[in-house]
Design an enzyme around this catalytic site. Sequence first.
Site, PDB file in Angstrom:
ATOM      1  N   SER A 240      -5.025   6.173  -9.801  1.00 34.90           N
ATOM      2  CA  SER A 240      -3.879   5.274  -9.875  1.00 34.90           C
ATOM      3  C   SER A 240      -3.299   5.142  -8.471  1.00 34.90           C
ATOM      4  O   SER A 240      -3.709   5.849  -7.558  1.00 34.90           O
ATOM      5  CB  SER A 240      -2.827   5.857 -10.808  1.00 34.90           C
ATOM      6  OG  SER A 240      -2.305   7.030 -10.200  1.00 34.90           O
ATOM      7  N   LYS A 241      -2.345   4.250  -8.334  1.00 32.29           N
ATOM      8  CA  LYS A 241      -1.749   4.040  -7.007  1.00 32.29           C
ATOM      9  C   LYS A 241      -1.179   5.327  -6.439  1.00 32.29           C
ATOM     10  O   LYS A 241      -1.343   5.642  -5.271  1.00 32.29           O
ATOM     11  CB  LYS A 241      -0.641   2.990  -7.097  1.00 32.29           C
ATOM     12  CG  LYS A 241      -1.209   1.604  -6.989  1.00 32.29           C
ATOM     13  CD  LYS A 241      -0.234   0.655  -6.362  1.00 32.29           C
ATOM     14  CE  LYS A 241      -0.989  -0.608  -6.022  1.00 32.29           C
ATOM     15  NZ  LYS A 241      -0.216  -1.797  -6.064  1.00 32.29           N
ATOM     16  N   ARG A 242      -0.499   6.063  -7.304  1.00 35.92           N
ATOM     17  CA  ARG A 242       0.129   7.311  -6.872  1.00 35.92           C
ATOM     18  C   ARG A 242      -0.933   8.284  -6.359  1.00 35.92           C
ATOM     19  O   ARG A 242      -0.700   9.101  -5.486  1.00 35.92           O
ATOM     20  CB  ARG A 242       0.882   7.893  -8.066  1.00 35.92           C
ATOM     21  CG  ARG A 242       1.667   9.145  -7.815  1.00 35.92           C
ATOM     22  CD  ARG A 242       2.508   9.467  -9.039  1.00 35.92           C
ATOM     23  NE  ARG A 242       1.683   9.556 -10.247  1.00 35.92           N
ATOM     24  CZ  ARG A 242       1.027  10.644 -10.621  1.00 35.92           C
ATOM     25  NH1 ARG A 242       1.097  11.739  -9.878  1.00 35.92           N
ATOM     26  NH2 ARG A 242       0.305  10.660 -11.725  1.00 35.92           N
TER      27      ARG A 242
END
Length: 464
Positions: A240-242
């Site tokens: 994910s982006k995180r």
Amino acid sequence: MTVVTRFAPSPTGFLHIGGARTALFSWLFARRHGGKFLLRIEDTDRARSTEAAVAAILDGLSWLGLHWDGEAVSQFARRERHAEVANAMLAAGQAYHCYCSPEELTALREAQKAAGQPTRYDGRWRDRPASEAPAGVKPVVRMKAPQEGETVIEDRVQGSVRVRNDQLDDMILLRADGTPTYMLSVVVDDHDMGVTHIIRGDDHLTNAFRQAQIYKAMGWTIPEFAHIPLIHGPDGAKLSKRHGALGAEAYRDLGYLPEALRNYLLRLSWAHGDDEIISDAQAIEWFGLEGIGRSAARFDFAKLDSLNAHYLRQADDARLAELIRPHLEKTAGRVLTPAELDLLTRAMPGLKMRAKTVVELAASAGFYVATRPLALEAKAAALLDDAARQRLAGLAALLERQETWTAPEIEAAARGFAEEAGCKLGQVAQPLRAALTGSTVSPPIFEVAELLGKTEALLRVRGL
Ligand code: GLU
């Protein structure tokens, strides 16, 4: 045989981290074998492809130092050639016209679903003569795929993977409007570009079966395939982006050096013994497909940080000064002078030892180019009580008489002053640090004083 690899991104977004790793492996493999690394932009999906994405991909690759050979190829620009190959397959009896209407195909699918069968085209136009073609219907061109036996791929990472041919239906090569499908375009392009090794994410593994069938039908040599495992987050879940599913430019903005990201991505699913720090030259010497693991790699920012810290310490000082420049100019709201850049370059050996990213480096260097009176961090302000200010005033008077201005001389003066005043060196040095840097942490303070120069250093002490 000259090795030819390629990177074939679809320009529907930035150059994401998985794509960057695919490009890196393809680049390294080509360089390892003295071959070519080509770039093809798979821009046939006109609705989703954008010029901005193409620019972001080219920019990301350039920043990462993954320079491709020759001009980037546009897949869309080659659509007539793709159609030509489909027509050659028609002429050779390897493909046929299918006149099914969308309604008919939907009905077929529904019937298969109802009967609990897998949904696939049943080949109803495979052997039907053109004389039976309904009037006014534009046909699609389908591949006459083998119906018996199996298709086997000897994948350089996944090993031997196979599918029964009766599991694959007759794929469409040309749509009714004459445009080629993705599956056809990829094969024709890879063949025409002379690609010998296709290195890409394992989400494309199932495509390889159909692609292999097209190669066989055309009598073309099937390239070597290496399908590399995807990148997951540290918890094993989809990235994910995180977790780091960002574009290359985001890594640049976060303060990572391209050489650190290259080293990190290389180690993510490839190993050479226990080596963690691997230079480009070593990578080119050592890289091979056999070193690629089969399980999904896990992205880990902490590891990237520690590699980045290493490469920061190795990096050229003037280069780092240039890299922190935009950050500092943004904070200061003004352009830095050549003298300030020179100061930052000279200060860099002391600064770069402590930073993990360019962003941290910029933050730690800010005081060198700050204008007086310096903003004091809370801890620094607390440290500068009346007694500390008095000691600083005394020290300033002594330093004023200093004729030469080097760190050892400034330190000697501070030591002499502390002794005279009956206090510890720290009771002089810490307030001096607060006065010169606005902070309680900095590179060695007497070096900072030397670098700032006598005039500026004394003005900072007096301007409190
Ligand atoms: N264009 C595809 C993608 O961006 C890659 C296709 C390939 O490497 O064969 O995922």
